[in-house]
Structures are given as C-alpha cells and as structure tokens.
Design a protein around this motif. Structure first.
Motif, PDB file in Angstrom:
ATOM      1  N   LYS A  48      -3.864  15.671  -0.475  1.00  0.00           N
ATOM      2  CA  LYS A  48      -5.224  16.157  -0.162  1.00  0.00           C
ATOM      3  C   LYS A  48      -5.354  17.619  -0.548  1.00  0.00           C
ATOM      4  O   LYS A  48      -6.367  18.044  -1.127  1.00  0.00           O
ATOM      5  CB  LYS A  48      -5.516  15.957   1.323  1.00  0.00           C
ATOM      6  N   VAL A  68      -3.200   7.048   2.960  1.00  0.00           N
ATOM      7  CA  VAL A  68      -3.890   7.100   4.252  1.00  0.00           C
ATOM      8  C   VAL A  68      -4.057   5.693   4.824  1.00  0.00           C
ATOM      9  O   VAL A  68      -3.866   5.467   6.027  1.00  0.00           O
ATOM     10  CB  VAL A  68      -5.258   7.801   4.115  1.00  0.00           C
ATOM     11  N   THR A  69      -4.419   4.730   3.948  1.00  0.00           N
ATOM     12  CA  THR A  69      -4.545   3.337   4.388  1.00  0.00           C
ATOM     13  C   THR A  69      -3.227   2.829   4.946  1.00  0.00           C
ATOM     14  O   THR A  69      -3.179   2.143   5.973  1.00  0.00           O
ATOM     15  CB  THR A  69      -4.987   2.435   3.218  1.00  0.00           C
ATOM     16  N   GLY A 115       0.874   3.729  -3.086  1.00  0.00           N
ATOM     17  CA  GLY A 115       0.364   5.056  -2.760  1.00  0.00           C
ATOM     18  C   GLY A 115       1.357   6.150  -3.090  1.00  0.00           C
ATOM     19  O   GLY A 115       0.990   7.209  -3.594  1.00  0.00           O
ATOM     20  N   PHE A 157       0.836  -1.206   0.000  1.00  0.00           N
ATOM     21  CA  PHE A 157       0.000   0.000   0.000  1.00  0.00           C
ATOM     22  C   PHE A 157       0.868   1.253   0.000  1.00  0.00           C
ATOM     23  O   PHE A 157       0.588   2.229  -0.702  1.00  0.00           O
ATOM     24  CB  PHE A 157      -0.916   0.009   1.231  1.00  0.00           C
ATOM     25  N   ALA A 167       0.377  12.548   2.340  1.00  0.00           N
ATOM     26  CA  ALA A 167      -1.084  12.504   2.283  1.00  0.00           C
ATOM     27  C   ALA A 167      -1.676  13.909   2.409  1.00  0.00           C
ATOM     28  O   ALA A 167      -2.634  14.262   1.704  1.00  0.00           O
ATOM     29  CB  ALA A 167      -1.624  11.608   3.407  1.00  0.00           C
ATOM     30  N   TYR A 173      -5.637  17.833  -4.262  1.00  0.00           N
ATOM     31  CA  TYR A 173      -6.949  17.382  -4.734  1.00  0.00           C
ATOM     32  C   TYR A 173      -7.996  18.488  -4.539  1.00  0.00           C
ATOM     33  O   TYR A 173      -8.874  18.689  -5.367  1.00  0.00           O
ATOM     34  CB  TYR A 173      -7.392  16.135  -3.962  1.00  0.00           C
ATOM     35  N   ASN A 194      -1.581   8.349  -4.708  1.00  0.00           N
ATOM     36  CA  ASN A 194      -2.976   8.067  -4.372  1.00  0.00           C
ATOM     37  C   ASN A 194      -3.210   8.362  -2.895  1.00  0.00           C
ATOM     38  O   ASN A 194      -2.657   7.700  -2.016  1.00  0.00           O
ATOM     39  CB  ASN A 194      -3.285   6.591  -4.690  1.00  0.00           C
ATOM     40  N   HIS A 195      -4.032   9.361  -2.631  1.00  0.00           N
ATOM     41  CA  HIS A 195      -4.275   9.797  -1.262  1.00  0.00           C
ATOM     42  C   HIS A 195      -4.880   8.692  -0.416  1.00  0.00           C
ATOM     43  O   HIS A 195      -4.488   8.473   0.739  1.00  0.00           O
ATOM     44  CB  HIS A 195      -5.195  11.026  -1.265  1.00  0.00           C
ATOM     45  N   CYS A 196      -5.848   7.956  -0.961  1.00  0.00           N
ATOM     46  CA  CYS A 196      -6.540   6.909  -0.210  1.00  0.00           C
ATOM     47  C   CYS A 196      -5.568   5.802   0.214  1.00  0.00           C
ATOM     48  O   CYS A 196      -5.595   5.334   1.358  1.00  0.00           O
ATOM     49  CB  CYS A 196      -7.663   6.320  -1.064  1.00  0.00           C
ATOM     50  N   MET A 197      -4.686   5.378  -0.700  1.00  0.00           N
ATOM     51  CA  MET A 197      -3.736   4.317  -0.394  1.00  0.00           C
ATOM     52  C   MET A 197      -2.701   4.780   0.626  1.00  0.00           C
ATOM     53  O   MET A 197      -2.283   4.002   1.492  1.00  0.00           O
ATOM     54  CB  MET A 197      -3.046   3.837  -1.665  1.00  0.00           C
TER      55      MET A 197
END
Length: 245
Positions: free
Chosen positions: A239, A84-85, A74, A70, A235, A242, A79-82
């Motif tokens: 963000k 953060v995960t 990320g 991840f 992240a 985005y 990729n912000h979601c990855m």
C-alpha cells in the motif's frame, strides 16, 4: 514494483506458508472424499449427525485451498487487494477454529453423557436392516472384548436380545456362529462371553480425542496468526509503495 530486502523475505515466507496451506487443504479434501466413499455406513454408529463429518472436512479443505491460493498469488504478484483478501479470510478461519477449540473443551464434559445415551439408542437398531450399526457394534465388541453399553445385560432390552434371547456373537470370547444366542436361558454359557460393557472402554478414548481436537484447532489457529502478521506487513508495504507511485 520493487520491495526492500525485509519485505522480500516476508514475501517469500508468506508464499511458503501459503503453499503449505494449499497442500493441507488438498489433503483434507482427499481424506474427506475417501471417508465419504468408503466409510459412510460405518459412520452411522452413534448418531446420523456423524455422517456430516466428511462433508465438513471437504468444505474446510476447499476453503483452506481457496484462502491459500489468494495468499500465494497475492505474495507472488505483490497484489495488495489479494493479500488483504487473504488476511480477511484467514482471520475468519482463525476465529472459527478458535471457537471450535474452545467449544471442544467446554463440551468435553457432555461427551460422556452423549456417548452413553447414543450407544444405548444404537443397540436398539442392531438388526439386518442396519448393516452399518451391526458392523460397528461387532467390531467394537470384538476388538475391545466387551458386550453392550454398560454390560451384556443391556441386550435383554433390545429387539435382538428379545428375538434370540442372547447377545451378538461378537460378545463371545471365541467367535463361533450362534455362540451368543440363548445365553440368558443357560447360565453356564455366560462364561463364554465378555460381560463388561463397552462404554467404559470407549469414553476415555472419545474424551481424549475431543481434547486433542480442541488443542489442534487452537494450535493451528495461532500458527495462522503468524501468516496473518506476515500478510499484514506485506499489505502495508505494498500500500505504501502504491501511494508513492
């Protein structure tokens, strides 16, 4: 989406950090699999609970691999979601490792008692139906030049000692088949065996290993904090970009 120079550096540092994380996960999986395949019987020495160690090692390796994946994806894909995960999973691992480290130090005082009780218990299982116990005791007594838990007399209260009126051949100073049998009937034969117990020779090593385990767990945990800090910065930057798109 373009990142500024500072964030690009953090991106690449995070990628390298996670690449090493993935590699370490693979190493743990391989090591756990090798132990599970080749040393399962040997792990039966003190307690059957030790048989879970390889499985735990493999599970931790898989978790680290997934978390590292991840983080790498990320960072590369921005990729912000990855990302953060990755932060959430890595923080969870950090908490677990910190707990393991603290528990290791707290429980280190119980290691001596635990080891002593289970060594005495395993001596009663020294028979042909448990080759793993036989192998472990033979290796320990031979390599450490010791006999029994406290001393050689511990064998008198075991099924093996009662059957052969003696001690395992691994207790002998010179290993000869049957050299440990009937020694309790002939006092002169006691000079042919190692009389000191194995407990005193093992407890120091075990306590040291528990301390080292705790130190490594805490040390790696704080290194992971660096990865969490990098990921949080990335992240936050992603963000922000985005939101401006």
């Amino acid at each position: 989406m373009a990142l500024d120079t500072g964030m690009k550096c953090i991106k690449y540092l995070l990628f390298i950090f996670n690449l090493l994380f993935v590699i370490s996960g693979c190493v743990l999986i391989i090591v756990g699999a090798v132990i599970e395949a080749n040393y399962r019987t040997y792990l039966d020495f003190i307690s059957s609970s030790y048989l879970s160690a390889p499985s735990i090692l493999i599970a931790v390796g898989v978790l680290i691999f997934v978390v590292g994946f991840f983080g790498c994806c990320g960072a590369v894909k921005e990729n912000h979601c990855m990302v953060v995960t990755f932060v959430v999973l890595l923080f969870m691992i950090f908490i677990v490792q910190l707990g393991v480290g603290i528990a290791s130090y707290i429980l280190s005082n119980d290691v001596e008692r635990f080891l002593h009780e289970n060594m005495l218990k395993s001596m009663r299982n020294y028979d042909r139906s448990r080759p793993g116990v036989i192998k472990t005791w033979d290796v320990i007594q031979h390599d450490h030049a010791c006999c029994g838990t406290n001393n050689y007399e511990d064998w008198t209260s075991t099924p093996y000692g009662e059957e052969y009126n003696g001690v395992p051949d691994a207790c002998c100073k010179e290993h000869v088949s049957g050299c440990g049998r009937n020694i309790f009937n002939f006092s002169q034969k006691l000079n042919d065996i190692n009389k000191e117990g194995c407990f005193d020779k093992l407890k120091g090593d075990v306590e040291e290993n528990v301390t080292i385990l705790g130190g490594i767990a805490i040390g790696i945990g704080f290194v992971q904090l660096i990865g969490i800090a990098f990921a949080c910065c990335l992240a936050k930057s992603l963000k922000r970009q985005y939101e401006t798109v």
